[in-house]
Design an enzyme around this catalytic site. Structure first.
Site, PDB file in Angstrom:
ATOM      1  N   HIS A   1     -15.652  35.787  35.902  1.00  0.00           N
ATOM      2  CA  HIS A   1     -16.228  36.143  34.527  1.00  0.00           C
ATOM      3  C   HIS A   1     -16.509  37.486  34.680  1.00  0.00           C
ATOM      4  CE1 HIS A   1     -20.103  35.986  36.637  1.00  0.00           C
ATOM      5  NE2 HIS A   1     -20.539  36.699  35.967  1.00  0.00           N
TER       6      HIS A   1
HETATM    7  C1  UD1 Z   1     -23.184  38.359  31.258  1.00  0.00           C
HETATM    8  C2  UD1 Z   1     -23.693  39.462  32.131  1.00  0.00           C
HETATM    9  C3  UD1 Z   1     -23.320  39.499  33.506  1.00  0.00           C
HETATM   10  C4  UD1 Z   1     -23.521  38.398  33.950  1.00  0.00           C
HETATM   11  C5  UD1 Z   1     -22.886  37.060  32.812  1.00  0.00           C
HETATM   12  C6  UD1 Z   1     -23.426  35.799  33.545  1.00  0.00           C
HETATM   13  C7  UD1 Z   1     -24.116  41.792  30.725  1.00  0.00           C
HETATM   14  C8  UD1 Z   1     -23.254  43.175  30.350  1.00  0.00           C
HETATM   15  N1  UD1 Z   1     -23.139  40.997  31.521  1.00  0.00           N
HETATM   16  O1  UD1 Z   1     -21.862  38.576  31.173  1.00  0.00           O
HETATM   17  O2  UD1 Z   1     -23.700  40.551  34.069  1.00  0.00           O
HETATM   18  O3  UD1 Z   1     -22.982  38.131  35.271  1.00  0.00           O
HETATM   19  O4  UD1 Z   1     -23.689  37.200  31.802  1.00  0.00           O
HETATM   20  O5  UD1 Z   1     -22.949  34.599  33.154  1.00  0.00           O
HETATM   21  O6  UD1 Z   1     -25.180  41.687  30.429  1.00  0.00           O
HETATM   22  N2  UD1 Z   1     -19.923  33.826  24.997  1.00  0.00           N
HETATM   23  C9  UD1 Z   1     -19.925  32.434  24.533  1.00  0.00           C
HETATM   24  N3  UD1 Z   1     -21.059  31.724  24.517  1.00  0.00           N
HETATM   25  C10 UD1 Z   1     -21.994  32.246  25.182  1.00  0.00           C
HETATM   26  C11 UD1 Z   1     -22.050  33.477  25.840  1.00  0.00           C
HETATM   27  C12 UD1 Z   1     -21.073  34.104  25.708  1.00  0.00           C
HETATM   28  O7  UD1 Z   1     -19.104  32.120  23.933  1.00  0.00           O
HETATM   29  O8  UD1 Z   1     -23.165  31.278  25.319  1.00  0.00           O
HETATM   30  C13 UD1 Z   1     -18.901  34.546  25.030  1.00  0.00           C
HETATM   31  C14 UD1 Z   1     -18.949  35.610  23.615  1.00  0.00           C
HETATM   32  O9  UD1 Z   1     -17.582  35.692  23.287  1.00  0.00           O
HETATM   33  C15 UD1 Z   1     -19.393  36.744  24.386  1.00  0.00           C
HETATM   34  C16 UD1 Z   1     -18.659  36.722  25.795  1.00  0.00           C
HETATM   35  O10 UD1 Z   1     -18.701  35.576  26.217  1.00  0.00           O
HETATM   36  O11 UD1 Z   1     -18.798  37.869  23.760  1.00  0.00           O
HETATM   37  C17 UD1 Z   1     -19.379  37.495  26.788  1.00  0.00           C
HETATM   38  O12 UD1 Z   1     -20.793  37.299  26.908  1.00  0.00           O
HETATM   39  P1  UD1 Z   1     -21.891  38.259  27.296  1.00  0.00           P
HETATM   40  O13 UD1 Z   1     -23.157  37.863  27.339  1.00  0.00           O
HETATM   41  O14 UD1 Z   1     -21.540  39.626  26.306  1.00  0.00           O
HETATM   42  O15 UD1 Z   1     -21.375  38.677  28.791  1.00  0.00           O
HETATM   43  P2  UD1 Z   1     -21.096  37.762  29.800  1.00  0.00           P
HETATM   44  O16 UD1 Z   1     -19.464  38.041  30.300  1.00  0.00           O
HETATM   45  O17 UD1 Z   1     -21.468  36.484  29.659  1.00  0.00           O
HETATM   46  N1  UDP Z   2     -23.355  28.351  37.430  1.00  0.00           N
HETATM   47  C1  UDP Z   2     -23.401  27.229  36.980  1.00  0.00           C
HETATM   48  N2  UDP Z   2     -22.304  26.401  36.418  1.00  0.00           N
HETATM   49  C2  UDP Z   2     -21.009  26.915  36.304  1.00  0.00           C
HETATM   50  C3  UDP Z   2     -21.029  28.312  37.051  1.00  0.00           C
HETATM   51  C4  UDP Z   2     -22.156  28.998  37.804  1.00  0.00           C
HETATM   52  O1  UDP Z   2     -24.590  26.699  36.818  1.00  0.00           O
HETATM   53  O2  UDP Z   2     -19.984  26.438  35.931  1.00  0.00           O
HETATM   54  C5  UDP Z   2     -24.424  28.849  38.175  1.00  0.00           C
HETATM   55  C6  UDP Z   2     -24.316  29.277  39.826  1.00  0.00           C
HETATM   56  O3  UDP Z   2     -25.462  28.541  40.210  1.00  0.00           O
HETATM   57  C7  UDP Z   2     -24.337  30.643  39.786  1.00  0.00           C
HETATM   58  C8  UDP Z   2     -25.225  31.079  38.464  1.00  0.00           C
HETATM   59  O4  UDP Z   2     -24.793  30.082  37.472  1.00  0.00           O
HETATM   60  O5  UDP Z   2     -24.928  31.332  40.833  1.00  0.00           O
HETATM   61  C9  UDP Z   2     -24.987  32.665  38.034  1.00  0.00           C
HETATM   62  O6  UDP Z   2     -24.302  32.603  36.900  1.00  0.00           O
HETATM   63  P1  UDP Z   2     -22.949  33.639  36.826  1.00  0.00           P
HETATM   64  O7  UDP Z   2     -22.071  33.471  37.799  1.00  0.00           O
HETATM   65  O8  UDP Z   2     -22.387  33.708  35.585  1.00  0.00           O
HETATM   66  O9  UDP Z   2     -23.696  35.138  37.013  1.00  0.00           O
HETATM   67  P2  UDP Z   2     -23.798  36.349  38.114  1.00  0.00           P
HETATM   68  O10 UDP Z   2     -24.716  35.664  39.073  1.00  0.00           O
HETATM   69  O11 UDP Z   2     -22.644  36.609  38.443  1.00  0.00           O
HETATM   70  O12 UDP Z   2     -24.813  37.236  37.119  1.00  0.00           O
END
Ligand code: UD1
Ligand code: UDP
Length: 389
Positions: free
Chosen positions: A208
């Protein structure tokens, strides 16, 4: 002793996992009054609600519902929302976790209004400013009064950056507290039966990071590697919504997704995800949390990045950096399948007691916390009254 009012801010999937044991620990102490604010950065059922249920996190006192957007736009909305919440609740301390936009926006809002900040998971550094998370880490640590570190490299980073020793606390990893607290529930997950899998017959992939999935070249290379690896082992791929959006426009993905050995599924809840990881042959990931969890579960981890802010998962754990090039990912995956496996060991203080250590520091410093920056808050209130006439 008067009660210590702590405003905890969360917004993203990993934040929910980190806050769960902290709130549980705070709730054991009548001297602490915890409030919970959800910024709404993540909002899908599979990215948010399921974690509250799985981990029994109390419903947030406030949800800001900021939703998605550009990094600055999203943080600006969070800051505006938080300003009003802080004025309403007037906590003694704001506690933030991790390295996401919700972390930075809340610490900046808090300090600018005169509230002390505690950062859980402080000091981690990838030294890669192309990642938004690294900016978030550096900014949040610069602003925080209490720096709670998960590993010794983080302590060293903070000291090198000139943070005072007495503000740095090596407490261990709250992510692992959650793992330890939920062992029995994880064991009861039926996800393997639901997906028709037997233990050790598959690998798990998660992806991601913006630096991977928003770069079409990196995404294509990773997809090709998955395409080759699935010829040797079944791959379960719970797809993050950011990645789903990007894969949609990758031509080779439609073909890959239809292969019987690739099991593309929606993001999983915590208990199911950990069960799936625990029983897997190995994981391929760019997640911070998964690098740590796989280390504790003794499951080999191939990290699809060229750096990690969590070096202890390499020096002591099961993690290997493999970058995002097709051939390298394939080579390392095949090595594991051929039996080259490092089980590693559990890093220091990743023992399920991190939340207890954090709360105990906060209770010990309670009177000092209540006195911090009181003048800034009073001046802010006076200015506010003046401007309202
Ligand atoms: C965010 C964090 C990242 C973290 C990740 C965990 C920042 C800059 N990034 O990235 O560090 O590792 O969360 O998963 O804070 N979206 C949905 N539904 C949701 C949430 C997001 O559809 O519930 C989609 C939207 O299109 C959105 C995109 O995902 O634009 C990215 O979401 P965003 O929260 O901006 O960043 P993540 O990639 O989730
Ligand atoms: N995770 C989950 N379901 C998934 C993928 C990840 O519950 O389908 C959990 C997993 O325990 C992971 C945590 O979400 O450690 C962290 O989320 P993510 O990888 O999105 O964020 P990051 O740790 O990179 O910020």
């Amino acid at each position: 002793m008067s009660v210590l009012k702590i405003l905890n801010v969360i917004g993203c999937r990993p934040n929910f996992i980190k806050i769960a044991p902290l709130i549980a620990e705070m709730n054991k102490h009548p001297e602490i009054d915890p409030f919970l604010v959800h910024t709404g950065q993540h909002y899908d059922e599979a990215m948010s609600d399921v974690f509250f249920r799985d981990l029994e996190i109390p419903q947030p006192d406030v949800c800001l519902n900021v939703g998605s957007g550009s990094n600055p736009g999203q943080m600006a909305r969070m800051m505006q929302g938080l300003e009003a919440v802080l004025a309403d609740i007037n906590p003694d301390l704001v506690l933030v976790v991790g390295d996401v936009n919700s972390t930075t926006a809340s610490s900046l809002t808090a300090v600018s209004l005169g509230y002390p900040v505690a950062h859980v998971e402080a000091g981690l550094r990838s030294f890669d400013r192309e990642m938004p998370e690294e900016i978030n880490r550096v900014v949040t640590d610069a602003l925080s009064d209490f720096l709670f570190a998960t590993e010794t490299s983080a302590v060293e980073n903070l000291l090198r950056e000139g943070k005072p020793q007495e503000r740095i606390f090596f407490v261990g990893n709250v992510m692992i507290d959650t793992l330890a607290m939920n062992t029995e529930k994880i064991a009861r997950s039926t996800i393997l039966q639901e997906l028709g899998l037997s233990p050790h017959s598959y690998a798990v992939a998660t992806l991601h990071r913006a630096s991977n999935v928003d770069d079409p070249n990196a995404l294509a290379q990773i997809a090709e590697a998955l395409g080759d690896l699935q010829q040797h082992i079944r791959l379960v791929f719970p797809i993050h919504p950011r990645t789903a959006l990007r894969l949609h426009s990758l031509r080779s993905w439609q073909q890959l997704a239809s292969l019987p050995n690739i099991l593309a599924v929606k993001p999983l809840g915590y208990l199911d995800f950990i069960k799936l990881t625990k029983e897997s042959m190995f994981v391929l990931t760019d997640s911070g949390g998964v690098q740590e969890e796989s280390t504790c579960l003794g499951v080999p981890c191939l990290t699809l990045r060229k750096n990690t802010e969590r070096p202890v998962t390499i020096t002591q754990g099961t993690n290997q950096l493999v970058g995002t090039k097709h051939e390298e990912i394939l080579e390392k995956g095949l090595q594991i399948l051929n039996g080259t496996i490092c089980r590693g060991r559990i890093p220091e203080k990743w023992d399920g007691q991190a939340s207890m250590r954090i709360v105990s520091v906060l209770l010990q410093e309670s009177e000092m916390i209540k006195r911090m920056y009181g003048g800034v808050r009073e001046r802010g209130i006076c200015l506010d009254m003046l401007s309202r006439g």
